[in-house]
Design a protein around this motif. Sequence first.
Motif, short mmCIF file in Angstrom:
data_model
loop_
_atom_site.label_atom_id
_atom_site.label_comp_id
_atom_site.label_asym_id
_atom_site.label_seq_id
_atom_site.Cartn_x
_atom_site.Cartn_y
_atom_site.Cartn_z
N UNK A 1 -6.98 5.45 4.89
CA UNK A 1 -7.14 4.03 5.22
C UNK A 1 -6.34 3.14 4.29
N UNK A 2 -6.34 3.50 3.01
CA UNK A 2 -5.64 2.66 2.02
C UNK A 2 -4.16 3.02 1.91
N UNK A 3 -3.78 4.10 2.61
CA UNK A 3 -2.38 4.58 2.59
C UNK A 3 -1.91 4.83 1.16
N UNK A 4 -2.73 5.58 0.42
CA UNK A 4 -2.37 5.95 -0.95
C UNK A 4 -2.42 7.47 -1.08
N UNK A 5 -1.80 7.99 -2.17
CA UNK A 5 -1.67 9.45 -2.32
C UNK A 5 -2.85 10.10 -3.03
N UNK A 6 -3.52 9.34 -3.92
CA UNK A 6 -4.58 9.97 -4.70
C UNK A 6 -5.70 8.99 -5.05
N UNK A 7 -6.73 9.52 -5.69
CA UNK A 7 -7.93 8.73 -6.02
C UNK A 7 -7.60 7.57 -6.97
N UNK A 8 -6.72 7.84 -7.95
CA UNK A 8 -6.38 6.80 -8.94
C UNK A 8 -5.75 5.60 -8.25
N UNK A 9 -4.82 5.86 -7.32
CA UNK A 9 -4.18 4.75 -6.58
C UNK A 9 -5.21 4.01 -5.73
N UNK B 1 -13.45 10.93 0.88
CA UNK B 1 -12.30 10.63 0.02
C UNK B 1 -11.00 10.72 0.81
N UNK B 2 -10.90 11.72 1.66
CA UNK B 2 -9.71 11.89 2.50
C UNK B 2 -9.53 10.67 3.41
N UNK B 3 -10.63 10.19 4.01
CA UNK B 3 -10.59 9.01 4.89
C UNK B 3 -10.18 7.77 4.10
N UNK B 4 -10.72 7.63 2.89
CA UNK B 4 -10.39 6.48 2.03
C UNK B 4 -8.89 6.46 1.74
N UNK C 1 -6.98 -14.00 3.16
CA UNK C 1 -8.30 -13.54 3.58
C UNK C 1 -8.33 -13.15 5.05
N UNK C 2 -7.67 -13.95 5.88
CA UNK C 2 -7.76 -13.65 7.30
C UNK C 2 -6.69 -12.67 7.76
N UNK C 3 -5.72 -12.42 6.86
CA UNK C 3 -4.68 -11.46 7.23
C UNK C 3 -5.07 -10.05 6.87
N UNK C 4 -6.01 -9.89 5.96
CA UNK C 4 -6.28 -8.55 5.45
C UNK C 4 -7.72 -8.42 4.99
N UNK C 5 -8.51 -7.70 5.74
CA UNK C 5 -9.89 -7.45 5.33
C UNK C 5 -9.99 -6.11 4.64
N UNK C 6 -11.14 -5.81 4.12
CA UNK C 6 -11.37 -4.52 3.48
C UNK C 6 -11.61 -3.47 4.58
N UNK C 7 -10.73 -2.46 4.67
CA UNK C 7 -10.88 -1.47 5.74
C UNK C 7 -11.98 -0.44 5.50
N UNK C 8 -12.53 -0.42 4.27
CA UNK C 8 -13.53 0.60 3.92
C UNK C 8 -14.94 0.19 4.33
N UNK C 9 -15.71 1.19 4.75
CA UNK C 9 -17.12 0.94 5.06
C UNK C 9 -17.90 0.83 3.74
N UNK C 10 -19.14 0.35 3.81
CA UNK C 10 -19.98 0.25 2.60
C UNK C 10 -20.14 1.61 1.93
#
Length: 199
Positions: A179-187, A173-176, A131-140
Amino acid sequence: MINIVIAEDQQLLLGAFGSLLELEDDMKVVGKASNGDEAIALVRKFQPDVCIMDIEMPGRTGLDAAEELKGSDCKIIILTTFARTGYFQRALKAGVNGYLLKDSPSEELANSIRSVVAGKRIYAPELIEVAYGEGNPLTDREIEVLGLVADGKNTKEIADELSIKAGTVRNYISTILDKLEVKNRIEAIKQSKEKGWFK
């Protein structure tokens, strides 16, 4: 005597937890539920000291039930397989008294129940590290957009629903993805679900 309600959708585990706790001289299982709705009903009926809940159950989840029971006299302990940051953070917001993992030793469960009844909060150590090592990087707003993507809506439908331009949706979507370091929406959806960032 500590009166306990257990909520667990796997019947074998429900029976096993019940039998283990009944072996303790100071504990009595007064009710068993297989989903969140049943758990809420049993807690209201029997007014137990503690309700032990799994998270992923049919209908209302353990976290939904914990949120519903927030403020009641019953202490809530989440007992789950999932060491997910989002689940843990949501459980903390719901005011749960304990969050343990199912691979903990059985005597630890009984001791944790006694500690919680005595007013302590008990959380699995590995969860606190996560929990303290990794928070959710996305805004609401980004979570809202990703949630609509997960619901199968296209860019135009999301734009209409949120009263924003399609270009703005594409930017979100591009920002998401960045931030998540993924290639597409499904990931992006898969990762957010795994970490428990979606309700």
